[in-house]
Design a protein around this motif. Sequence first.
Motif, PDB file in Angstrom:
ATOM      1  N   ASP A   1     -42.439 -71.623   9.998  1.00  0.00           N
ATOM      2  CA  ASP A   1     -42.193 -70.199  10.236  1.00  0.00           C
ATOM      3  C   ASP A   1     -41.290 -69.608   9.157  1.00  0.00           C
ATOM      4  N   SER A   2     -41.202 -68.285   9.186  1.00  0.00           N
ATOM      5  CA  SER A   2     -40.310 -67.553   8.284  1.00  0.00           C
ATOM      6  C   SER A   2     -39.264 -66.806   9.098  1.00  0.00           C
ATOM      7  N   LEU A   3     -38.147 -66.539   8.439  1.00  0.00           N
ATOM      8  CA  LEU A   3     -37.059 -65.818   9.082  1.00  0.00           C
ATOM      9  C   LEU A   3     -36.262 -65.116   7.993  1.00  0.00           C
ATOM     10  N   ARG A   4     -35.812 -63.887   8.268  1.00  0.00           N
ATOM     11  CA  ARG A   4     -34.978 -63.183   7.305  1.00  0.00           C
ATOM     12  C   ARG A   4     -33.623 -62.888   7.923  1.00  0.00           C
ATOM     13  N   LEU A   5     -32.587 -63.282   7.222  1.00  0.00           N
ATOM     14  CA  LEU A   5     -31.224 -62.970   7.623  1.00  0.00           C
ATOM     15  C   LEU A   5     -30.727 -61.777   6.815  1.00  0.00           C
ATOM     16  N   THR A   6     -29.933 -60.936   7.448  1.00  0.00           N
ATOM     17  CA  THR A   6     -29.304 -59.826   6.739  1.00  0.00           C
ATOM     18  C   THR A   6     -27.791 -59.917   6.891  1.00  0.00           C
TER      19      THR A   6
END
Length: 126
Positions: A16-21
């Motif tokens: 899976d993919s995940l984006r942190l900000t």
Amino acid sequence: QVQLAESVGGSVHPGDSLRLTCTASGFPGGLTLNYYGAGWFRQVPGKEREGIACMSEGDDQPYYPASVKGRFTISRDSAKNTMYLQMNNLKPEDTAIYYCTVGNLYRHCEGDFRNWGQGTQVTVSS
């Protein structure tokens, strides 16, 4: 005082993919994020905090260690004082607490980092 606020991580499956900000505030003198080195680190219990994506104030050639190179990408939007960590093809060994930081970057992910986010848990499991 510089403050860094991270988004919530999450639990995902391998691949899976995940984006942190990470949104920054409180820079002195009205400066913005692009005037600082920026980085993402991660830590698992019993191990030292590891720099996994770092970029200088000049934005040239971010550094990634071999463990994440080709899968993770650091970027920033200085107009929003926000930095991002895009994580693709996540693996169980990416499970850690992730921290953002800003400061003076010397090389790779070595620098004088005095400002840190609160940390966010990322868990990768099937």
